[in-house]
Write a protein that holds these residues in place. Structure first.
Motif, mmCIF file in Angstrom:
data_model
loop_
_atom_site.group_PDB
_atom_site.id
_atom_site.type_symbol
_atom_site.label_atom_id
_atom_site.label_comp_id
_atom_site.label_asym_id
_atom_site.label_seq_id
_atom_site.Cartn_x
_atom_site.Cartn_y
_atom_site.Cartn_z
ATOM 1 N N PHE A 3 -9.145 2.838 -9.582
ATOM 2 C CA PHE A 3 -8.823 4.162 -10.084
ATOM 3 C C PHE A 3 -8.384 5.076 -8.951
ATOM 4 C CE2 PHE A 3 -11.717 2.188 -12.987
ATOM 5 C CZ PHE A 3 -11.255 2.542 -14.244
ATOM 6 N N VAL A 4 -7.431 5.962 -9.271
ATOM 7 C CA VAL A 4 -6.985 6.952 -8.292
ATOM 8 C C VAL A 4 -8.128 7.965 -8.116
ATOM 9 C CG1 VAL A 4 -5.291 8.739 -7.760
ATOM 10 C CG2 VAL A 4 -4.575 6.658 -8.971
ATOM 11 N N THR A 5 -8.492 8.208 -6.880
ATOM 12 C CA THR A 5 -9.560 9.139 -6.571
ATOM 13 C C THR A 5 -9.103 10.569 -6.846
ATOM 14 O OG1 THR A 5 -10.245 7.653 -4.800
ATOM 15 C CG2 THR A 5 -11.135 9.871 -4.722
ATOM 16 N N ALA A 27 0.846 -1.205 0.000
ATOM 17 C CA ALA A 27 0.000 0.000 0.000
ATOM 18 C C ALA A 27 0.875 1.246 0.000
ATOM 19 C CB ALA A 27 -0.946 -0.008 1.200
ATOM 20 N N GLY A 28 1.960 1.210 0.753
ATOM 21 C CA GLY A 28 2.877 2.344 0.798
ATOM 22 C C GLY A 28 3.538 2.626 -0.544
ATOM 23 N N ILE A 29 3.873 1.571 -1.260
ATOM 24 C CA ILE A 29 4.472 1.726 -2.591
ATOM 25 C C ILE A 29 3.468 2.399 -3.524
ATOM 26 C CG2 ILE A 29 5.253 0.447 -4.631
ATOM 27 C CD1 ILE A 29 6.379 -1.656 -2.540
ATOM 28 N N ILE A 30 2.228 1.890 -3.526
ATOM 29 C CA ILE A 30 1.201 2.460 -4.401
ATOM 30 C C ILE A 30 0.870 3.889 -3.973
ATOM 31 C CG2 ILE A 30 -1.184 2.218 -5.208
ATOM 32 C CD1 ILE A 30 -0.797 -0.867 -4.768
ATOM 33 N N ARG A 31 0.753 4.125 -2.660
ATOM 34 C CA ARG A 31 0.475 5.463 -2.139
ATOM 35 C C ARG A 31 1.554 6.446 -2.603
ATOM 36 N NH1 ARG A 31 0.858 4.229 2.689
ATOM 37 N NH2 ARG A 31 -1.307 3.619 3.064
ATOM 38 N N GLY A 32 2.809 6.016 -2.523
ATOM 39 C CA GLY A 32 3.912 6.865 -2.957
ATOM 40 C C GLY A 32 3.818 7.214 -4.435
ATOM 41 N N ARG A 33 3.386 6.259 -5.237
ATOM 42 C CA ARG A 33 3.238 6.504 -6.671
ATOM 43 C C ARG A 33 2.078 7.464 -6.942
ATOM 44 N NH1 ARG A 33 4.368 0.335 -8.871
ATOM 45 N NH2 ARG A 33 6.571 0.318 -8.269
ATOM 46 N N ILE A 34 1.035 7.374 -6.135
ATOM 47 C CA ILE A 34 -0.091 8.318 -6.270
ATOM 48 C C ILE A 34 0.370 9.709 -5.869
ATOM 49 C CG2 ILE A 34 -2.347 8.962 -5.320
ATOM 50 C CD1 ILE A 34 -2.923 5.889 -5.120
ATOM 51 N N GLU A 35 1.031 9.814 -4.721
ATOM 52 C CA GLU A 35 1.465 11.118 -4.207
ATOM 53 C C GLU A 35 2.509 11.784 -5.100
ATOM 54 O OE1 GLU A 35 2.567 10.118 -0.200
ATOM 55 O OE2 GLU A 35 0.472 10.141 0.480
ATOM 56 N N SER A 36 3.319 10.982 -5.783
ATOM 57 C CA SER A 36 4.347 11.542 -6.674
ATOM 58 C C SER A 36 3.783 11.946 -8.030
ATOM 59 C CB SER A 36 5.467 10.520 -6.884
ATOM 60 O OG SER A 36 5.040 9.492 -7.768
ATOM 61 N N GLY A 37 2.542 11.545 -8.311
ATOM 62 C CA GLY A 37 1.939 11.851 -9.601
ATOM 63 C C GLY A 37 2.165 10.787 -10.645
ATOM 64 N N GLY A 83 -7.691 9.965 -11.280
ATOM 65 C CA GLY A 83 -8.516 9.439 -12.358
ATOM 66 C C GLY A 83 -7.874 8.309 -13.138
ATOM 67 N N SER A 84 -6.591 8.083 -12.925
ATOM 68 C CA SER A 84 -5.899 7.040 -13.689
ATOM 69 C C SER A 84 -6.172 5.662 -13.108
ATOM 70 C CB SER A 84 -4.396 7.303 -13.741
ATOM 71 O OG SER A 84 -3.799 7.102 -12.477
ATOM 72 N N LEU A 85 -5.984 4.687 -13.951
ATOM 73 C CA LEU A 85 -6.146 3.290 -13.575
ATOM 74 C C LEU A 85 -4.873 2.816 -12.880
ATOM 75 C CD1 LEU A 85 -8.034 0.814 -13.912
ATOM 76 C CD2 LEU A 85 -6.849 0.359 -16.067
ATOM 77 N N VAL A 86 -5.036 2.241 -11.704
ATOM 78 C CA VAL A 86 -3.914 1.640 -10.982
ATOM 79 C C VAL A 86 -3.639 0.287 -11.646
ATOM 80 C CG1 VAL A 86 -3.204 0.706 -8.733
ATOM 81 C CG2 VAL A 86 -4.532 2.809 -8.838
ATOM 82 N N PRO A 87 -2.386 -0.130 -11.749
ATOM 83 C CA PRO A 87 -2.119 -1.445 -12.336
ATOM 84 C C PRO A 87 -2.962 -2.537 -11.668
ATOM 85 C CG PRO A 87 -0.077 -0.280 -12.042
ATOM 86 C CD PRO A 87 -1.144 0.538 -11.363
#
Length: 87
Positions: free
Chosen positions: A80-82, A23-33, A38-42
């Motif tokens: 999807f990213v909120t 979750a932290g890895i994905i969260r970091g990718r969301i926070e970094s842009g 609106g994008s699809l998460v892998p």
């Protein structure tokens, strides 16, 4: 090499549970842009290939992110990213 072919290291000996590490890895990718609003998460399968972790562990990580309001799971379509204004 595309990022989806690289292995991401999770530490099974770390006191932080593996699902929280993912979750932290994905969260970091969301926070970094890297994963913009609106994008699809892998897919879970893609994340499984990247981390080598069990599907249930990855689902738990996604559920955590959903409970935090960072992602929205749409059955049959994906995760999807909120948008920031909806968090």
């Amino acid at each position: 090499m595309p990022s989806h072919n690289r292995r991401v290291r999770v530490d099974h000996d770390d006191p932080e549970p593996v699902y929280r590490q993912i979750a932290g890895i994905i969260r970091g990718r969301i926070e970094s842009g890297r994963y913009p609003p609106g994008s699809l998460v892998p897919s879970i399968e893609r994340i499984r290939q990247e981390t080598g972790c069990a599907v249930l562990t990855i689902r738990k990580a996604v559920q955590l992110l959903e409970s935090e309001g960072l992602v929205r799971v749409v059955p049959g379509k994906g995760t999807f990213v909120t948008p920031e204004e909806d968090r």
